[in-house]
Design an enzyme around this catalytic site. Structure first.
Site, PDB file in Angstrom:
ATOM      1  CG  ASP A  11      -0.240   0.202   2.526  1.00 22.28           C
ATOM      2  OD1 ASP A  11       0.672  -0.605   2.818  1.00 22.28           O
ATOM      3  OD2 ASP A  11      -0.572   1.144   3.257  1.00 22.28           O
ATOM      4  CD  GLU A  58       3.901   1.294   7.112  1.00 22.20           C
ATOM      5  OE1 GLU A  58       4.516   1.777   8.082  1.00 22.20           O
ATOM      6  OE2 GLU A  58       3.719   1.918   6.039  1.00 22.20           O
TER       7      GLU A  58
END
Length: 451
Positions: free
Chosen positions: A92, A156
């Site tokens: 991500d 994250e």
């Protein structure tokens, strides 16, 4: 770099690595599904799962984590009785911010001036490619001498804790003798560095309410309490005159005793404008690695264009508070929320909401794995000695893993050196760093297996 078969293999694989990184960067995998479609993140996860299967990984799985995102897991068995190493990265990415501010499209990997530009190129899709390069180099030169687990997180950057909670619910899944977190970076390009501390983080949303609705500032201004003005006062209370973070009850005097960060180098890395001073006191390393730091991430209020002459009835802000090792992030959250409430003026209605949290981390840099990495770095970066640095950012999973596997050694390396400008416009990765760190990781796995 001294000639050796592993280095030669990595160099030969670099064009393939660039093509693969371009494919990964093209996925708009921002784990905020109010901004970007969830399908983009799912496609990135599937790409990584396919890449692991192609390298011979078994038990490859897309893990549905409690925050609604997916993490990718795979296991590559090594020789019988071999040690187990967990390799971590995340796919991500941060939002691109103002796409018009990028010199080239943020989701299109573009080579310019010797660097590869694109959102996630360094943080941390490049980390995924680094792990793949290291493993391919070993497979081409005698095989991978350890059992390898790979975990690639899907949220994250959002700090929503999905993988941490999943790991706690499945404690056997990520168990390893050593964990390599590929989400840090060298102190500068070409200087091999392991990160030994991380600041923790809490995210708090604060809202001020004063009136049933906005009022005409001519008719009511001067007596009617303005929620935006109250918010500005509260936010200002979070810093002393010199800019030091001042949350009531939170110590802001910590010191750093490792690698120093020269002020002029920091000014250059941060691209501080001429004549603008730094904030806080003490050394730069103290301020960015050993002390708390508050940042106002955003404020909800009318934009200047189209603003009307009104006293505002409501306003809110999102606040990030970074805390150094030795400070409990949950306790820091309580102190921050109490501070915001205590400093709210005029009896204004104030509400706070925590939306994310991660604990700080400190590694044991005396462990055998660190020596194995130091030896590997010395080969990958000829003439350089591995350095130990702190990191002002947070990787919440680190503390979760340290708690689950207290005997595991944890090392943090990666591609996010200062020139990478992670989280900012025009993020980029140095292909030379990708090459050398991939060599270092491959040699580390070989050294560690023999230790």
């Amino acid at each position: 770099m001294s000639s050796n078969p592993v280095a030669e293999t990595v160099a030969s694989l670099l064009p393939r690595a660039k093509a693969e990184l371009a494919e990964l960067v093209a996925f708009k995998s921002v784990a905020d599904f109010t901004q970007f479609p969830k399908s983009e993140s799912e496609a990135a996860a599937s790409w990584i799962a396919d890449a692991l299967r192609a390298e011979g990984f078994v038990d490859v799985a897309l893990l549905d984590t409690p925050d609604g995102t997916q993490s990718v897991y795979g296991y590559l068995p090594g020789p019988e009785g071999a040690k187990t190493v967990l390799l971590y990265a995340h796919y991500d990415v941060q939002p691109p911010l103002d796409e018009a501010g990028w010199t080239t499209p943020p989701f299109e990997l573009t080579e310019r001036d010797g660097r590869w530009y694109g959102r996630g190129a360094a943080d941390c899709k490049g980390g995924v490619i680094m792990h793949l390069l290291a493993l391919r180099a070993l497979k081409a030169n005698g095989g991978v001498p350890v059992n390898v687990k790979v975990i690639v997180e899907g949220s994250e950057e959002q700090g929503t804790g999905g993988l941490e909670r999943y790991a706690e619910e499945h404690p056997e899944l990520l168990a390893a003798d050593t964990i390599v977190i590929g989400d840090a970076g060298n102190f500068r390009v070409g200087l091999p560095t392991v990160t030994t501390t991380l600041r923790g983080m809490t995210l708090v949303r604060v809202r001020m309410e004063t009136l049933a609705g906005n009022l005409h500032s001519g008719s009511f201004g001067g007596a009617a309490p303005d929620a935006l003005a109250a918010l500005i006062r509260v936010l200002d209370s979070l810093r002393a005159e010199d800019g030091t973070t001042t949350v009531d009850g939170l110590d802001s005097t910590g010191t750093w005793d490792g690698l120093e960060y020269p002020e002029e180098q920091f000014r250059a890395d941060a691209k501080v404008l001429d004549g603008v001073g730094l904030i806080g006191n003490g050394s730069v390393a103290d301020r960015v690695w050993a002390r708390p730091a508050v940042t106002v991430l955003g404020i909800d209020c009318p934009p200047v264009v189209g603003a009307t002459p009104s006293v505002h009835s409501g306003a809110r802000a999102l606040i990030s508070l970074r805390v150094p090792p030795g400070v409990d992030a949950a306790e820091a959250t309580k102190l921050l929320e109490a501070h915001l409430t205590a400093h709210t003026p005029w009896g204004v209605r104030v509400t706070t909401e925590q939306i994310g949290q991660g604990q700080p981390f400190r590694a044991d840099a005396t462990s055998p794995a660190y020596q194995a990495m130091a030896d590997a770095m010395a080969v990958a970066y000829p003439g350089e000695t591995m350095q130990y640095a702190g990191e002002g950012g947070s990787i919440p999973l680190c503390n979760t893993l340290a708690g689950l596997y207290p005997q595991a050694e944890i090392l943090l390396i990666g591609l996010s050196e200062p020139e990478a400008q992670i989280h900012a416009l025009n993020e980029s990765v140095s292909p030379r760093e990708l090459e050398q760190l991939s060599v270092a990781e491959a040699l580390f796995l070989r050294n560690y297996a023999a230790s």
